[in-house]
Design a protein around this motif. Structure first.
Motif, mmCIF file in Angstrom:
data_model
loop_
_atom_site.group_PDB
_atom_site.id
_atom_site.type_symbol
_atom_site.label_atom_id
_atom_site.label_comp_id
_atom_site.label_asym_id
_atom_site.label_seq_id
_atom_site.Cartn_x
_atom_site.Cartn_y
_atom_site.Cartn_z
ATOM 1 N N PHE A 86 54.602 49.356 43.861
ATOM 2 C CA PHE A 86 53.707 48.303 44.313
ATOM 3 C C PHE A 86 54.465 47.345 45.237
ATOM 4 O O PHE A 86 55.351 46.623 44.813
ATOM 5 C CB PHE A 86 53.125 47.519 43.134
ATOM 6 N N PRO A 123 53.375 44.417 47.657
ATOM 7 C CA PRO A 123 52.290 43.589 48.190
ATOM 8 C C PRO A 123 52.618 43.063 49.574
ATOM 9 O O PRO A 123 53.779 42.922 49.950
ATOM 10 C CB PRO A 123 52.199 42.447 47.182
ATOM 11 N N ARG A 124 51.581 42.763 50.321
ATOM 12 C CA ARG A 124 51.764 42.198 51.657
ATOM 13 C C ARG A 124 52.078 40.701 51.554
ATOM 14 O O ARG A 124 51.978 40.097 50.480
ATOM 15 C CB ARG A 124 50.506 42.401 52.485
ATOM 16 N N ASP A 181 43.706 33.906 52.645
ATOM 17 C CA ASP A 181 43.859 34.014 51.201
ATOM 18 C C ASP A 181 43.577 32.691 50.490
ATOM 19 O O ASP A 181 43.227 32.683 49.306
ATOM 20 C CB ASP A 181 45.268 34.489 50.838
ATOM 21 N N TRP A 206 47.631 32.948 47.044
ATOM 22 C CA TRP A 206 48.394 34.208 47.036
ATOM 23 C C TRP A 206 49.688 34.018 46.272
ATOM 24 O O TRP A 206 50.414 33.063 46.537
ATOM 25 C CB TRP A 206 48.693 34.638 48.475
ATOM 26 N N PRO A 207 49.977 34.834 45.262
ATOM 27 C CA PRO A 207 49.231 35.988 44.781
ATOM 28 C C PRO A 207 47.848 35.614 44.241
ATOM 29 O O PRO A 207 47.634 34.477 43.838
ATOM 30 C CB PRO A 207 50.135 36.546 43.662
ATOM 31 N N VAL A 215 43.186 42.194 43.253
ATOM 32 C CA VAL A 215 44.256 43.019 43.833
ATOM 33 C C VAL A 215 43.695 44.410 44.128
ATOM 34 O O VAL A 215 43.218 45.111 43.229
ATOM 35 C CB VAL A 215 45.462 43.130 42.883
ATOM 36 N N SER A 221 45.590 44.464 49.435
ATOM 37 C CA SER A 221 46.667 43.580 48.972
ATOM 38 C C SER A 221 48.035 44.209 49.200
ATOM 39 O O SER A 221 49.062 43.538 49.058
ATOM 40 C CB SER A 221 46.508 43.282 47.477
ATOM 41 N N ARG A 222 48.046 45.490 49.542
ATOM 42 C CA ARG A 222 49.301 46.225 49.658
ATOM 43 C C ARG A 222 49.863 46.187 51.083
ATOM 44 O O ARG A 222 49.132 46.009 52.054
ATOM 45 C CB ARG A 222 49.110 47.687 49.237
ATOM 46 N N ARG A 249 56.979 40.693 47.101
ATOM 47 C CA ARG A 249 57.137 41.436 45.837
ATOM 48 C C ARG A 249 57.656 40.502 44.743
ATOM 49 O O ARG A 249 57.176 40.529 43.601
ATOM 50 C CB ARG A 249 58.080 42.619 46.045
ATOM 51 N N PHE A 275 54.884 38.232 43.376
ATOM 52 C CA PHE A 275 53.971 38.924 42.463
ATOM 53 C C PHE A 275 54.643 39.185 41.116
ATOM 54 O O PHE A 275 53.992 39.121 40.068
ATOM 55 C CB PHE A 275 53.503 40.242 43.088
#
Length: 456
Positions: A123, A125-126, A132, A138-139, A146, A150-151, A220, A223
């Motif tokens: 995983f 995430p962007r 957002d 965000w997150p 998600v 979201s990736r 990352r 998150f």
């Protein structure tokens, strides 16, 4: 040290090697094992991912080879004419398994040097977008928000998969699977960017590393810190594939970079305290682009006893009905416009070697030069008019096989082979590196993302 799991232990390899080439197959769905995809589905996904990977590096759409860079061995000439005169970063040469990590269309794939694609659960995430804020930040505050959008997409990273050995407070040892990223080839900085717009191979190394931290690692980390999203990181790369009592966990980290001038610090302080195996140093030019294929500015140094070549090992049956082995490397035949394997030396392979390395037929092997090893050099029995091979002279010094390379489909090129032989003859030692590159301080701590340095 616990070996790195095979590709099929950490994901689903779409095109394992079959009859000498990567071949599509029917596979289970990564997220729903009850569902099976047929070969036509696999072929379609492979073609799509390969096309995207080529677009991300600015290559021709039909490029079929591994889209990463390849290092060259350090020679004494390169030490003084290149490393000592140009701006370089240095890092440890991790003794793991090289992969490119491709994120595209909401999925992640590990690409190995045989150009095999392994579908994996990772995983990434962007980065946060202005839009957002209207959805709670965000997150996302709610796990249900998600989704594939979201990736991270249209991103290609270069790294190495290793197992870190970590000592816990209670004295026990934990083994963690880690993907260490050392370069970035493409990153999607805006959702409107198409794959061809995401390539960053033309940027200098500091800028590529800055993008790694801003668009890959920081999101990352954000998150991972959100308690309600921790389930997204469960069983990434099938964490239970590490077969040890405490062998759970997966992480993605940047490989620490230092200035070339801090080589002494890296050799004496960094390398002895690494949580995984290493076999030398990698020097990457600061102000050059990422180069696909052999990059003569990307230089590896190994202690002379670890300087190795990847050969294709073949055998012949001699006139005495004994089996003898020879080593081949790749070479372009100008007259025939073909790329062929050329025999460059003979090698002694014992019964123990055959058993230990599972040598049965043609195989890629890694070998080091052993200056005291006895090697039988074969010759054609021309005196009797026979075309059979017979033992010729025995020389002192030869190649010693240290392992087979199931992750590689071909040998080194003859130019690489000659460079490594030159490197072995030059015998560049640690003190040679320190003397040539200087030592700018005893307290080097690594480089901040995108840090600049100046040659003295």
């Amino acid at each position: 040290m616990e070996p790195v799991p095979e590709a099929d232990e950490i994901g689903i390899t779409l095109n394992p090697y079959l009859h000498g080439r990567p071949t599509p197959r029917a596979v289970q769905d990564l997220r729903n094992p009850e569902k099976t995809h047929d070969i036509s589905w696999t072929s379609k996904v492979l073609k799509s991912m390969k096309t995207i990977a080529n677009q991300l590096i600015g290559a021709e759409p039909d490029l079929k080879s591994f889209p990463g860079s390849h290092v060259v061995s350090l020679t004494r000439k390169a030490l003084y004419d290149t490393l000592a005169k140009q701006s370089y970063y240095v890092c440890e040469k991790t003794d793991g398994v090289r992969y490119l990590l491709l994120c595209a269309q909401g999925q992640c794939f590990l690409i190995d040097r045989k150009d095999r694609y392994t579908w994996v659960n990772i995983f990434l995430p962007r980065r946060a977008r202005p839009s957002d804020a209207a959805k709670g930040g965000w997150p996302p505050p709610n796990p249900t928000l998600v989704n594939n959008s979201s990736r991270l997409n249209n991103t290609l990273l270069d790294g190495e998969l290793v197992i870190d050995k970590i000592k816990l407070p209670n004295g026990s040892i934990s083994h963690r699977l880690v993907f260490y990223i050392f370069d970035v080839m493409a990153v999607q900085q805006d959702p409107s960017m198409k794959p061809a717009d995401c390539s960053v191979v033309s940027l200098p190394l500091p800028d590529r590393l800055r993008l790694l931290h801003s668009y890959v690692l920081e999101p990352r980390h954000q998150f991972q810190q959100a308690q309600h999203l921790k389930h997204l990181f469960n069983n990434e790369l099938k964490q239970n594939s590490i077969h040890t009592p405490n062998g759970r966990g997966f992480d993605i980290k940047p490989k620490n970079m230092y200035r070339a001038e801090d080589t002494k610090y890296v050799l004496e302080v960094v390398l002895p305290h690494l949580p995984h195996e290493q076999d030398g140093l990698i020097y990457t030019a600061v102000n050059r682009r990422y180069t696909i294929g052999t990059d003569h500015s990307l230089i590896k140094w190994k202690p002379p006893y670890l300087n190795s070549v990847d050969f294709i090992l073949e055998s012949i049956v001699g006139a005495n009905h004994q089996k003898y082995y020879y080593l081949m490397v790749g070479e372009r035949n100008v007259e025939r416009h073909t790329y062929e394997q050329t025999r460059v030396d003979w090698v002694t392979v014992s019964d123990k070697d055959r058993s230990e390395f599972n040598i049965n037929g043609r195989v890629v092997v890694e070998a080091v030069w052993a200056k005291e090893l006895e090697t039988i050099v074969m010759k054609k029995n021309e005196d009797s008019g026979s075309s059979k091979w017979v033992p010729g002279h025995t020389r002192i010094g030869g190649w010693k096989i240290i392992r087979t390379r199931p992750d590689k489909k071909s040998s080194n090129d003859i130019r690489v082979y000659k460079k490594i032989k030159e490197s072995i003859r030059d015998n560049v030692l640690e003190h040679d590196l320190i003397e040539a590159l200087g030592d700018d301080g005893e307290n080097a701590t690594g480089l901040e993302p995108g840090a600049k340095k100046q040659r003295r």
